[in-house]
Write a protein that holds these residues in place. Sequence first.
Motif, mmCIF file in Angstrom:
data_model
loop_
_atom_site.group_PDB
_atom_site.id
_atom_site.type_symbol
_atom_site.label_atom_id
_atom_site.label_comp_id
_atom_site.label_asym_id
_atom_site.label_seq_id
_atom_site.Cartn_x
_atom_site.Cartn_y
_atom_site.Cartn_z
ATOM 1 N N VAL A 54 2.234 -32.884 -42.685
ATOM 2 C CA VAL A 54 0.887 -32.306 -42.765
ATOM 3 C C VAL A 54 -0.032 -33.237 -43.553
ATOM 4 N N SER A 55 -1.241 -33.386 -43.093
ATOM 5 C CA SER A 55 -2.235 -34.244 -43.728
ATOM 6 C C SER A 55 -2.349 -33.962 -45.223
ATOM 7 N N ASP A 56 -2.488 -35.037 -46.003
ATOM 8 C CA ASP A 56 -2.698 -34.879 -47.444
ATOM 9 C C ASP A 56 -4.185 -34.941 -47.795
ATOM 10 N N GLN A 57 -5.044 -34.914 -46.752
ATOM 11 C CA GLN A 57 -6.483 -34.886 -46.985
ATOM 12 C C GLN A 57 -6.904 -33.485 -47.447
ATOM 13 N N PRO A 58 -8.041 -33.353 -48.139
ATOM 14 C CA PRO A 58 -8.490 -32.036 -48.604
ATOM 15 C C PRO A 58 -8.561 -31.033 -47.456
ATOM 16 N N ASP A 59 -7.990 -29.841 -47.680
ATOM 17 C CA ASP A 59 -7.978 -28.758 -46.697
ATOM 18 C C ASP A 59 -7.279 -29.143 -45.395
ATOM 19 N N GLY A 60 -6.410 -30.147 -45.463
ATOM 20 C CA GLY A 60 -5.663 -30.514 -44.267
ATOM 21 C C GLY A 60 -6.496 -31.160 -43.195
ATOM 22 N N ALA A 61 -7.610 -31.784 -43.566
ATOM 23 C CA ALA A 61 -8.448 -32.480 -42.590
ATOM 24 C C ALA A 61 -7.616 -33.585 -41.928
ATOM 25 N N PRO A 62 -8.010 -34.036 -40.721
ATOM 26 C CA PRO A 62 -7.225 -35.062 -40.026
ATOM 27 C C PRO A 62 -6.969 -36.285 -40.888
ATOM 28 N N PRO A 110 0.775 -36.540 -38.978
ATOM 29 C CA PRO A 110 -0.061 -36.209 -37.823
ATOM 30 C C PRO A 110 -0.631 -34.795 -37.816
ATOM 31 N N LEU A 111 -0.041 -33.883 -38.593
ATOM 32 C CA LEU A 111 -0.439 -32.482 -38.504
ATOM 33 C C LEU A 111 -1.583 -32.154 -39.455
ATOM 34 N N SER A 112 -2.518 -31.339 -38.978
ATOM 35 C CA SER A 112 -3.664 -30.919 -39.775
ATOM 36 C C SER A 112 -3.559 -29.430 -40.101
ATOM 37 N N GLY A 167 -6.481 -47.444 -37.362
ATOM 38 C CA GLY A 167 -7.671 -47.165 -38.160
ATOM 39 C C GLY A 167 -8.347 -45.844 -37.846
ATOM 40 N N GLU A 168 -7.797 -45.080 -36.903
ATOM 41 C CA GLU A 168 -8.383 -43.797 -36.544
ATOM 42 C C GLU A 168 -7.627 -42.666 -37.231
ATOM 43 N N VAL A 169 -8.216 -41.459 -37.188
ATOM 44 C CA VAL A 169 -7.511 -40.273 -37.659
ATOM 45 C C VAL A 169 -6.806 -39.625 -36.469
ATOM 46 N N TRP A 170 -5.821 -38.810 -36.767
ATOM 47 C CA TRP A 170 -5.109 -38.093 -35.719
ATOM 48 C C TRP A 170 -6.031 -37.085 -35.038
ATOM 49 N N ARG A 171 -5.865 -36.935 -33.738
ATOM 50 C CA ARG A 171 -6.582 -35.903 -32.987
ATOM 51 C C ARG A 171 -5.677 -35.359 -31.890
#
Length: 284
Positions: A58-66, A73-75, A233-237
């Motif tokens: 799961v993404s370690d970005q704030p609030d699970g952002a991509p 890979p998971l948001s 260089g992209e985020v997961w989608r």
Amino acid sequence: PTKINKTMFSLSSEELERLHGEFVDCVAVYSSASLEELATRVGDTVRPADRASVLAAVSDQPDGAPSDDSMRPLSHSDLALLAGYVDFATKRGLAVPATGFPLEVRIEQRSGNLGTQEGGHLAMLLTDVVCSVIGSADGRAISHTLSDDLYKTRFEENTTGSYTIGSYPGRSKFFSLAKVEDGLSKADVIERFGLSGYAKAKKPGPMYVLSVDKPVAGLQPKVVIAYKQKGPGEVWRTRDHFLEGSVPGFTQGGLSEVVCQTVSVDAASQDELASLGITVRSFE
């Protein structure tokens, strides 16, 4: 009970619409849940052996952002999708093991095919076939089409004593559960695989179909719950159109599909390969 066409192994548009509506309603319950709440829900319902690997993806970005991390890979929305699917499976009475919902996170590096750039990645959140509307792939042949080039290099001209079944080593391959019996026309095969309008269906000449009707070690048919991609260089989608109007295990056209690992099978000839339950046929 859900009615599945046992020849096409498909759902009618009415059945698919009804199931999709139920699925969307289950996912909507978690639309405002926090990342912590979703993680707790996963911890409560997922098979203990699989929990750590799912949460680690799961993404370690704030609030699970991509995330742009190739191993995450998971948001937030993917966890909501998972939580909703577990509820959907439970309400539908699908065969969820008492030990918890089985899951696998599969991440693959791709090189310029399937819409990914050189050095891009694909990822899938997978579950067992019994935890899907399909119910079971046991005793059912699974098949995929082959291009002329792949048929020639992998089968017709192959003298290595080993045959590649699926995509390429280290990559997954979608297989259909549609029944592909002798005597079908090329047009029949195109219909059963939902290929109308695709470039491969418009090519002249025969269409080749690889079928597996006995258990083959390593193939491990699974159903996809989340399907992601990212370029360098992209985020997961989420892959374009995945699960639009559908439920895990089925295409938008209501055709069943499973994902298998690519494997190599040792055999001295195609006749020996056939004795192992693996055949390649051409349809005109």
